[in-house]
Scaffold this motif. Structure first.
Motif, PDB file in Angstrom:
ATOM      1  N   GLY A   1       0.820  -1.208   0.000  1.00 32.51           N
ATOM      2  CA  GLY A   1       0.000   0.000   0.000  1.00 32.51           C
ATOM      3  C   GLY A   1       0.851   1.253   0.000  1.00 32.51           C
ATOM      4  N   LEU A   2       1.948   1.219   0.754  1.00 31.75           N
ATOM      5  CA  LEU A   2       2.852   2.360   0.780  1.00 31.75           C
ATOM      6  C   LEU A   2       3.472   2.609  -0.599  1.00 31.75           C
ATOM      7  N   LEU A   3       3.807   1.526  -1.284  1.00 28.00           N
ATOM      8  CA  LEU A   3       4.347   1.669  -2.637  1.00 28.00           C
ATOM      9  C   LEU A   3       3.308   2.249  -3.583  1.00 28.00           C
ATOM     10  N   ALA A   4       2.069   1.772  -3.434  1.00 28.06           N
ATOM     11  CA  ALA A   4       1.010   2.250  -4.326  1.00 28.06           C
ATOM     12  C   ALA A   4       0.709   3.734  -4.073  1.00 28.06           C
ATOM     13  N   ASP A   5       0.727   4.156  -2.807  1.00 25.78           N
ATOM     14  CA  ASP A   5       0.419   5.550  -2.484  1.00 25.78           C
ATOM     15  C   ASP A   5       1.476   6.501  -3.059  1.00 25.78           C
ATOM     16  N   LYS A   6       2.712   6.059  -3.080  1.00 26.53           N
ATOM     17  CA  LYS A   6       3.787   6.924  -3.552  1.00 26.53           C
ATOM     18  C   LYS A   6       3.873   6.972  -5.076  1.00 26.53           C
ATOM     19  N   LYS A   7       3.119   6.105  -5.764  1.00 28.34           N
ATOM     20  CA  LYS A   7       3.093   6.086  -7.237  1.00 28.34           C
ATOM     21  C   LYS A   7       4.502   6.073  -7.815  1.00 28.34           C
ATOM     22  N   LEU A   8       5.236   5.052  -7.429  1.00 24.66           N
ATOM     23  CA  LEU A   8       6.624   4.930  -7.883  1.00 24.66           C
ATOM     24  C   LEU A   8       6.699   4.641  -9.362  1.00 24.66           C
ATOM     25  N   HIS A   9       7.843   5.014  -9.931  1.00 23.54           N
ATOM     26  CA  HIS A   9       8.104   4.654 -11.333  1.00 23.54           C
ATOM     27  C   HIS A   9       8.425   3.162 -11.396  1.00 23.54           C
ATOM     28  N   PHE A  10       8.053   2.551 -12.517  1.00 22.35           N
ATOM     29  CA  PHE A  10       8.220   1.100 -12.631  1.00 22.35           C
ATOM     30  C   PHE A  10       9.667   0.664 -12.442  1.00 22.35           C
ATOM     31  N   SER A  11      10.630   1.509 -12.809  1.00 27.24           N
ATOM     32  CA  SER A  11      12.031   1.124 -12.709  1.00 27.24           C
ATOM     33  C   SER A  11      12.504   0.998 -11.267  1.00 27.24           C
ATOM     34  N   GLU A  12      11.730   1.582 -10.285  1.00 29.19           N
ATOM     35  CA  GLU A  12      12.117   1.522  -8.885  1.00 29.19           C
ATOM     36  C   GLU A  12      11.605   0.265  -8.199  1.00 29.19           C
ATOM     37  N   TYR A  13      10.592  -0.378  -8.789  1.00 26.59           N
ATOM     38  CA  TYR A  13      10.018  -1.569  -8.159  1.00 26.59           C
ATOM     39  C   TYR A  13      11.020  -2.715  -8.037  1.00 26.59           C
ATOM     40  N   PRO A  14      11.763  -3.066  -9.099  1.00 27.25           N
ATOM     41  CA  PRO A  14      12.701  -4.181  -8.945  1.00 27.25           C
ATOM     42  C   PRO A  14      13.707  -3.970  -7.825  1.00 27.25           C
ATOM     43  N   VAL A  15      14.180  -2.725  -7.639  1.00 26.99           N
ATOM     44  CA  VAL A  15      15.159  -2.447  -6.594  1.00 26.99           C
ATOM     45  C   VAL A  15      14.564  -2.721  -5.218  1.00 26.99           C
ATOM     46  N   ILE A  16      13.340  -2.240  -5.022  1.00 20.56           N
ATOM     47  CA  ILE A  16      12.679  -2.418  -3.717  1.00 20.56           C
ATOM     48  C   ILE A  16      12.379  -3.888  -3.462  1.00 20.56           C
ATOM     49  N   MET A  17      11.871  -4.564  -4.508  1.00 16.96           N
ATOM     50  CA  MET A  17      11.519  -5.975  -4.336  1.00 16.96           C
ATOM     51  C   MET A  17      12.754  -6.840  -4.091  1.00 16.96           C
ATOM     52  N   VAL A  18      13.849  -6.515  -4.757  1.00 13.37           N
ATOM     53  CA  VAL A  18      15.086  -7.261  -4.526  1.00 13.37           C
ATOM     54  C   VAL A  18      15.580  -7.038  -3.101  1.00 13.37           C
ATOM     55  N   GLN A  19      15.397  -5.814  -2.590  1.00 13.72           N
ATOM     56  CA  GLN A  19      15.785  -5.521  -1.212  1.00 13.72           C
ATOM     57  C   GLN A  19      14.969  -6.374  -0.240  1.00 13.72           C
ATOM     58  N   LEU A  20      13.652  -6.455  -0.477  1.00 13.45           N
ATOM     59  CA  LEU A  20      12.805  -7.275   0.383  1.00 13.45           C
ATOM     60  C   LEU A  20      13.176  -8.750   0.261  1.00 13.45           C
ATOM     61  N   LEU A  21      13.479  -9.191  -0.959  1.00  5.00           N
ATOM     62  CA  LEU A  21      13.887 -10.578  -1.170  1.00  5.00           C
ATOM     63  C   LEU A  21      15.158 -10.892  -0.393  1.00  5.00           C
ATOM     64  N   SER A  22      16.103  -9.975  -0.398  1.00  2.00           N
ATOM     65  CA  SER A  22      17.353 -10.184   0.335  1.00  2.00           C
ATOM     66  C   SER A  22      17.096 -10.311   1.828  1.00  2.00           C
ATOM     67  N   ARG A  23      16.120  -9.526   2.331  1.00  2.00           N
ATOM     68  CA  ARG A  23      15.784  -9.615   3.759  1.00  2.00           C
ATOM     69  C   ARG A  23      15.202 -10.978   4.101  1.00  2.00           C
ATOM     70  N   VAL A  24      14.378 -11.518   3.212  1.00  2.00           N
ATOM     71  CA  VAL A  24      13.797 -12.851   3.454  1.00  2.00           C
ATOM     72  C   VAL A  24      14.893 -13.912   3.395  1.00  2.00           C
TER      73      VAL A  24
ATOM     74  N   LEU B   1      16.644 -14.070   6.642  1.00  4.45           N
ATOM     75  CA  LEU B   1      15.919 -14.811   7.687  1.00  4.45           C
ATOM     76  C   LEU B   1      16.228 -16.292   7.598  1.00  4.45           C
ATOM     77  N   VAL B   2      16.320 -16.812   6.368  1.00  3.31           N
ATOM     78  CA  VAL B   2      16.633 -18.234   6.207  1.00  3.31           C
ATOM     79  C   VAL B   2      18.047 -18.516   6.703  1.00  3.31           C
ATOM     80  N   GLN B   3      18.977 -17.639   6.347  1.00  4.91           N
ATOM     81  CA  GLN B   3      20.371 -17.853   6.729  1.00  4.91           C
ATOM     82  C   GLN B   3      20.593 -17.675   8.223  1.00  4.91           C
ATOM     83  N   GLU B   4      19.780 -16.840   8.881  1.00  2.00           N
ATOM     84  CA  GLU B   4      19.907 -16.676  10.324  1.00  2.00           C
ATOM     85  C   GLU B   4      19.668 -17.975  11.061  1.00  2.00           C
ATOM     86  N   GLN B   5      18.821 -18.809  10.493  1.00  4.11           N
ATOM     87  CA  GLN B   5      18.525 -20.099  11.112  1.00  4.11           C
ATOM     88  C   GLN B   5      19.434 -21.205  10.588  1.00  4.11           C
ATOM     89  N   GLY B   6      20.483 -20.804   9.835  1.00  5.16           N
ATOM     90  CA  GLY B   6      21.424 -21.792   9.337  1.00  5.16           C
ATOM     91  C   GLY B   6      20.935 -22.588   8.157  1.00  5.16           C
TER      92      GLY B   6
END
Length: 781
Positions: free
Chosen positions: A596-619, A622-627
């Motif tokens: 919803g925050l992304l939708a409200d800010k009306k980001l340009h399409f080129s910024e979505y992959p960067v944000i999504m990759v950042q979220l993917l890296s965070r996930v 989490l897997v690596q934290e548990q070994g």
């Protein structure tokens, strides 16, 4: 060579001669010049070595001579020469002996004698007595025959008598021959008459200093490159322990003496033969004592370096000849290649073959074959018509990817019946949005694109479009129009795209989107327009699927706001915490807030992959934290490469929920069950949950029901650092995050991290990070 074509053989022979002749000439001249220079350098080097050897020896002799003169003229010696001495005058004898010891400073002397003929006593370095008591009596008697007050005497066990060179101090010529003496073997004696006045009057005494030949021989150069180096006295006799050259160089020494007397030059160089072998001879005569310094070098040694140069030059010449040959072969074949291609091309044509065993000229052969080529032109045109469609698609693919020039297009465009008379062009790129929810499977994608490509070719008249093609995972069509108004052109191209999309939905029931480039008038701009249509389609990430997008409508608006980045990071932290807790409901709520925050800010399409990759890296984290291993836990379809292939936001959100969040939540639950007793991780979790409170190892021990010492040892082994250090580092990481993302005061951050005063917080922060919180905030902003 006998089987090479005639023309190629001529080219090869000509280039070989042209390239080899300069190489051979240059190699020969280079070797001749280098050999002459080396021989000259060796001569100069040998003369220099002789000069250096002479200077070293004479420097020692001159220094000893000056020291001895000072000793002879000293008041001690002058007084002693006027009075008798006996063994009871111990102090006087010791003083005279001390003078001998001082002469040792210049060089090591073998023996020294102070002889008083009038008072009949002798003082040496080791003894005192009457002259008659010593074995040198006859030797001293022989010295009375010398007319010079200072002279040098060489004594060698292989010599039958001593020679007397020119006086070092007076420069008087000696004419008499020294008789045989009884003395130590292999010494050089420096003799002073006392008083030091050249006269035939019997002197009062002598100072005799014996220097061992071995001592002087140590100053001779022993460089193997300088050959045999020896010294001759005034009468051409060897000394300085070089008697091993006796008889070997006798004839050579006579030649040297003759050259010295004939030319009057004290040094020189000439070539001779010794024992049938050619040698190079260098010599220098000493003006101090008439000694002759000689160096004899085998010409084989001198020419050894020349031979190396000859080998190197020969090898270099051979290599250059080889390179010349290779270049000649390569160059000849390159020059021959057009003829060879024509020759190979014409071999397949029907024409009479040349008679066996005769090499026919290539040009005559090509001429005969070309006549057959022209006669079969009609047949070839018929064959090309059958491949016309494939050639059109191939040509369009090269045009879109920038592999064909405008000149080629003008030449070949007419052959492929492309539209003519257009004023502007535009590129349409069509992609399938998704196959989920349709009756098709993923393996049907290529077949569906082929069907769409055929439909576009049938829907659009050939007068307004070039041949449709498939590139990668898209269908591409170049439209041609006679319109010049930009607004009308944009509406017309949108109409064509909408017509295509509606027909595909109707007949295939496929969700598709179309990207439209800007219009252009030069055919060379087609590759750029192709990229624009591709970029236009990427707008589906922010605008949704089943749409038609123009390149002009999706231009970027600037960089993502820093405040948005901070908010996203905070939601990421909450989302990660929910995943760790295994709460699927909270995970879905936080992810909805994130989108919803992304939708409200009306980001340009080129910024979505960067944000999504950042979220993917965070996930992944989490897997690596548990070994866990990311590939094993999430599978191939949860890779970053798969994420980047997704073209719409709906596909991305569904992919995150299905492929990432649910598997990671299950994995954390399994890890919690299997590793519930992992003490170190439970302590880390306490740190993460209570870092803002008063937390100590004792508090953890009370919480986990273990002894503090045991907890400390387990935590240090698992985490690599002790509990206090880990807590401090974790708090500082939190502090760095707040310093980067918030405007909290340093005192407020210290209070949030449970520090009693800001000073303690600043000291800990600087100890861990190497800088103060204020400077860190300035560096990060």
């Amino acid at each position: 060579m006998l089987f090479l074509p005639k023309y190629l053989l001529r080219l090869l022979c000509f280039t070989m001669i042209l390239g080899a002749l300069p190489v051979i000439v240059i190699g020969s001249v280079s070797y001749t010049i280098a050999s002459r220079d080396i021989e000259q350098k060796v001569r100069e080097s040998n003369l220099q070595i002789l000069h250096q050897t002479q200077m070293r020896v004479e420097q020692v002799l001159r220094s000893l001579q000056l020291s001895s003169i000072q000793y002879v003229n000293s008041p001690l010696v002058l007084r002693a020469m006027k009075q008798p001495l006996n063994s009871s005058e111990f102090q006087e004898i010791r003083d005279l002996t001390s003078g001998f010891n001082n002469l040792q400073v210049v060089t090591s002397i073998d023996q020294a004698y102070l002889v008083n003929l009038e008072q009949d006593w002798v003082v040496s370095m080791r003894s005192f007595g009457k002259l008659g008591d010593f074995s040198i009596k006859d030797r001293i008697g022989t010295y009375l025959t010398y007319t010079n007050s200072l002279f040098w005497v060489t004594q060698n066990k292989s010599s039958s008598k001593e020679s007397v060179p020119v006086s070092a101090g007076m420069g008087e010529a000696l004419t008499e021959q020294a008789p045989t003496l009884i003395s130590s073997d292999n010494v050089v004696s420096m003799v002073f008459k006392i008083p030091m006045v050249p006269t035939n009057v019997k002197p009062k005494g002598f100072l005799v200093i014996d220097i061992a030949d071995a001592e002087l021989s140590s100053f001779l150069s022993r460089n193997p490159n300088s050959g045999d180096l020896y010294v001759l006295d005034k009468d051409q006799r060897y000394f300085l322990n070089d008697t091993n050259y006796a008889n070997k160089y006798d004839v050579l020494n006579k030649d040297i003496q003759e050259k010295v007397q004939t030319t009057g030059e004290p040094q020189g160089f000439f070539s001779a033969e010794v024992e049938g072998k050619p040698v190079a001879v260098s010599y220098r005569q000493s003006p101090l004592n008439g000694w002759l310094y000689v160096s004899v070098v085998s010409l084989g040694q001198i020419t050894a370096q020349s031979q190396k140069i000859a080998v190197v030059t020969g090898v270099a010449t051979l290599i250059m000849l080889l390179v010349t040959g290779l270049v000649a072969i390569y160059g000849s074949r390159r020059m021959y290649s057009p003829i060879s291609r024509l020759l190979q091309f014409t071999k397949g044509l029907d024409s009479p073959l040349p008679p066996a065993g005769r090499r026919q000229d290539e040009f005559i052969y090509i001429e005969e074959r070309l006549s057959t080529l022209f006669s079969s032109e009609k047949t070839m045109r018929e064959q090309m018509k059958g491949q016309h469609v494939h050639l059109q698609e191939f040509f369009m693919t090269k045009l879109l990817t920038g592999k064909i020039s405008e000149e080629d297009f003008r030449y070949q465009g007419e052959l492929y019946d492309f539209p003519t008379g257009w004023s502007h062009l535009g590129v349409l790129m069509l992609q399938i949005d998704t196959l989920e929810g349709t009756r098709y499977e993923e393996q049907d994608r290529d077949l569906l694109l082929f069907a769409v490509n055929n439909m576009v070719g049938e829907l659009l008249p050939s007068e307004i479009r070039f041949t449709p093609v498939m590139l990668d995972d898209a269908q591409v069509t170049v439209l041609a129009s006679e319109l010049n108004d930009e607004v009308q052109l944009k509406e017309w191209m949108h109409t064509q795209a909408d017509w295509i999309r509606e027909r595909i939905v109707t007949y295939l029931n496929l969700p598709v989107s179309i990207g439209i480039s800007r219009t252009y008038s030069r055919i060379g701009d087609t590759p750029r327009a192709y990229q624009e249509s591709k970029e236009a389609l990427q707008g589906r990430v922010s605008l949704g699927s089943r749409i038609i997008l123009h390149y002009e409508d999706i231009q970027p608006r600037g960089q993502m706001e820093a405040a948005l980045y901070t908010q996203l990071r905070m939601i990421e932290d909450q989302l990660a915490s929910a995943i760790k807790q295994g709460d699927e409901e909270k995970t879905d709520i936080y992810f909805t807030q994130y989108l919803g925050l992304l939708a409200d800010k009306k980001l340009h399409f080129s910024e979505y992959p960067v944000i999504m990759v950042q979220l993917l890296s965070r996930v992944y984290q989490l897997v690596q934290e548990q070994g866990g291993d990311v590939a094993e836990v999430l599978g191939e379809k949860a890779s970053m490469a798969y994420l980047l292939k997704l073209s719409t936001l709906d596909e991305m959100t569904g992919w995150f929920r299905k492929r990432l969040f649910l598997p990671v939540i299950r994995f954390w639950k399994e890890q919690e069950e299997s590793q519930y007793m992992n003490i170190a991780r439970r302590m880390i979790r306490l740190i993460e949950e209570r870092y803002d409170r008063d937390l100590s190892l004792e508090a953890c021990a009370e919480e986990l029901n273990f002894h503090p010492v045991y907890l400390s040892r387990v935590f240090k082994k698992e985490a690599g650092v002790n509990f206090t250090e880990y807590l401090a580092e974790y708090r500082m990481e939190k502090a760095k995050t707040w310093l980067q993302t918030t405007d909290l005061k340093i005192s407020e951050i210290a209070e949030k991290l449970n520090y009693t005063n800001p000073t303690a917080f600043i000291r800990t922060f600087r100890k861990i990070t190497g800088t103060t919180p204020g400077k860190y905030r300035e560096q990060q902003r």
